[in-house]
Write an enzyme that holds these catalytic residues in place. Structure first.
Site, PDB file in Angstrom:
ATOM      1  N   LYS A 142      46.221  39.122  40.695  1.00 19.10           N
ATOM      2  CA  LYS A 142      46.377  39.227  42.143  1.00 19.10           C
ATOM      3  C   LYS A 142      47.496  38.323  42.652  1.00 19.10           C
ATOM      4  O   LYS A 142      47.773  37.265  42.071  1.00 19.10           O
ATOM      5  CB  LYS A 142      45.063  38.858  42.842  1.00 19.10           C
ATOM      6  CG  LYS A 142      43.894  39.728  42.384  1.00 19.10           C
ATOM      7  CD  LYS A 142      42.636  39.493  43.166  1.00 19.10           C
ATOM      8  CE  LYS A 142      41.555  40.488  42.720  1.00 19.10           C
ATOM      9  NZ  LYS A 142      40.470  40.628  43.668  1.00 19.10           N
ATOM     10  N   SER A 176      40.874  42.481  36.588  1.00 18.06           N
ATOM     11  CA  SER A 176      41.358  42.750  37.939  1.00 18.06           C
ATOM     12  C   SER A 176      41.184  41.557  38.877  1.00 18.06           C
ATOM     13  O   SER A 176      41.997  41.331  39.768  1.00 18.06           O
ATOM     14  CB  SER A 176      40.642  43.974  38.526  1.00 18.06           C
ATOM     15  OG  SER A 176      39.261  43.713  38.711  1.00 18.06           O
ATOM     16  N   MET A 181      33.347  42.098  44.596  1.00 19.79           N
ATOM     17  CA  MET A 181      34.544  41.935  45.403  1.00 19.79           C
ATOM     18  C   MET A 181      34.132  41.597  46.830  1.00 19.79           C
ATOM     19  O   MET A 181      33.170  42.157  47.351  1.00 19.79           O
ATOM     20  CB  MET A 181      35.367  43.225  45.405  1.00 19.79           C
ATOM     21  CG  MET A 181      35.732  43.726  43.996  1.00 19.79           C
ATOM     22  SD  MET A 181      34.400  44.630  43.173  1.00 19.79           S
ATOM     23  CE  MET A 181      34.562  46.237  43.957  1.00 19.79           C
ATOM     24  N   CYS A 192      41.923  41.714  49.622  1.00 24.79           N
ATOM     25  CA  CYS A 192      41.024  41.033  48.691  1.00 24.79           C
ATOM     26  C   CYS A 192      40.168  40.077  49.502  1.00 24.79           C
ATOM     27  O   CYS A 192      40.672  39.076  50.029  1.00 24.79           O
ATOM     28  CB  CYS A 192      41.795  40.268  47.616  1.00 24.79           C
ATOM     29  SG  CYS A 192      40.692  39.287  46.543  1.00 24.79           S
TER      30      CYS A 192
END
Length: 393
Positions: free
Chosen positions: A70, A66, A315, A104
């Site tokens: 992006k 993941s 994250m 993000c």
């Protein structure tokens, strides 16, 4: 039989924090993809290499995890007193889906640098030497972010000695300020109105949970309540299908309880948000790099999952949620850190440690956070064009 040739699109491949993504100027996208919709989603899916039933994204720019799946689209800002509009797309690895529901935080560190290099920031705002202040409008969550970009001889400085756990090599430090990070569209940053809830999850039981919408919607639970210590690394969880299914069940029921979706079925299609994380008091462990983290080095331990897998570090948006929750006495995050008032927290994650600051105040019975601050780094890895088949979008 005729075949449609590939088209090439100007793009930059960048690392931001512990993530990587493909960056585009909005004006450089094919006309049909310059507005939201199916064509844009199809283009980004093909660029990244999704959906891939093998989970590797071999035929695209993604990396099969993941944090590398992006995309970012940037343009001059349409908002007063802002420099650049930042739109983030989290591309699913195995499904034909681009999730636009959140930000993000890691790639945010690269937005300011790209914006300057791409000519999206007025020249008079960029010093010859020093720090450029880039005012970012985060389109997904409708929030302001301030990035402090080091400048040397009129250009973005990318090299330096700032070390970030989860990133192998040092680089220049980029300080990022997430202004008013709580979601105020629906009222409280705690959607249930509580700092701690009893979350009933079929097949698992009733767990204590802090559900917060700051940085990114996040559901925090205690590690001990689900059979963990908070010292786990990726292999401890990502290789266990039962554990992953348990976390996804917690996540989707938390999403419903937070009011983000109407049903667990809908939550299952919204992979990017909310995040699910578990917290624990400090204890010794060895990070994935082999670095020893002592209990005395951190205030608490946090592990978080992204897109169904335990993240290799943390994250950036989840770090904002951690810092915010830690600043509010009574949350599970604050309790794991020892309780009390605090304006910053130093937490352990699978790759090492990270410090994030946040200041919270109680106003009219509601908790407010002015900003959350953390340091990241960013670097251009490659620039030029990406190519995709002309009939892919």
């Amino acid at each position: 039989m005729s075949h449609v040739p590939q088209v090439k699109i100007p793009a930059t491949y960048m690392r931001g924090g512990t993530s990587k993504g493909v960056f585009f100027r909005l004006d450089d996208l094919p006309q049909v993809a310059q507005t939201p919709g199916a064509a844009r989603d199809a283009l980004l899916l093909r660029v990244i290499g999704s959906p891939d039933p093998y989970g590797k994204q071999i035929d695209g720019m993604g990396g099969g995890v993941s944090s590398n799946s992006k995309s970012v689209i940037l343009s001059r800002s349409t908002q007063p007193d802002h420099d650049v509009d930042y739109l983030f797309g989290q591309v699913s690895i195995d499904k034909p889906f681009v999730d636009w529901s959140g930000n993000c935080g890691n790639l945010t560190a690269a937005v300011g640098a790209f914006a300057i290099s791409a000519g999206l920031v007025d020249a008079e705002r960029i010093p010859q030497n020093g720090t450029a202040i880039v005012r970012i409008w985060q389109v997904n969550i409708q929030k302001t972010i301030i990035a402090h970009i080091p400048i040397t001889d009129g250009a973005v400085q990318e090299t330096g000695d700032f070390e970030l756990d989860g990133v192998t090599f040092p680089a220049a430090e980029v300080q990022v300020e997430f202004m008013d990070p709580a979601d105020d569209s629906g009222g409280s940053m705690f959607p249930t109105g509580n700092l701690v809830d009893d979350l009933e999850v079929p097949g698992i039981g009733t767990l204590k949970a802090t559900m917060i919408n700051a940085g990114i919607p996040t559901v925090f639970v205690n590690a001990d309540d689900i059979g963990y210590t908070g010292t786990e690394l990726q292999d401890d969880i990502n290789g266990d299908p039962k554990a992953l299914a348990m976390f996804e069940t917690l996540r989707v029921h938390g999403a419903v309880r937070m009011g983000l979706v109407q049903s667990v079925e809908e939550a299952g299609q919204r992979q990017h948000t909310p995040k699910i994380a578990f917290v624990a008091p400090p204890r010794d462990y060895v990070a994935s790099s082999g670095k020893k983290v002592a209990a005395g080095d951190v205030d608490l331990l946090v592990r978080a999952l992204s897109m169904g897998k335990l993240h290799h570090a943390m994250m950036g948006t989840a770090a904002v949620a951690i810092g915010t929750a830690a600043a509010i006495p009574g949350t599970l995050v604050n309790q794991a850190a020892g309780g009390g008032d605090r304006t910053s927290v130093h937490f352990g994650h699978p790759s090492g440690t990270l410090r994030v600051g946040a200041e919270a105040t109680l106003e009219g019975g509601e908790w407010k956070v002015v900003k959350a601050v953390m340091s990241r780094s960013a670097r251009v890895l490659m620039e030029g064009w990406v190519r995709v088949p002309g009939d892919a979008f």
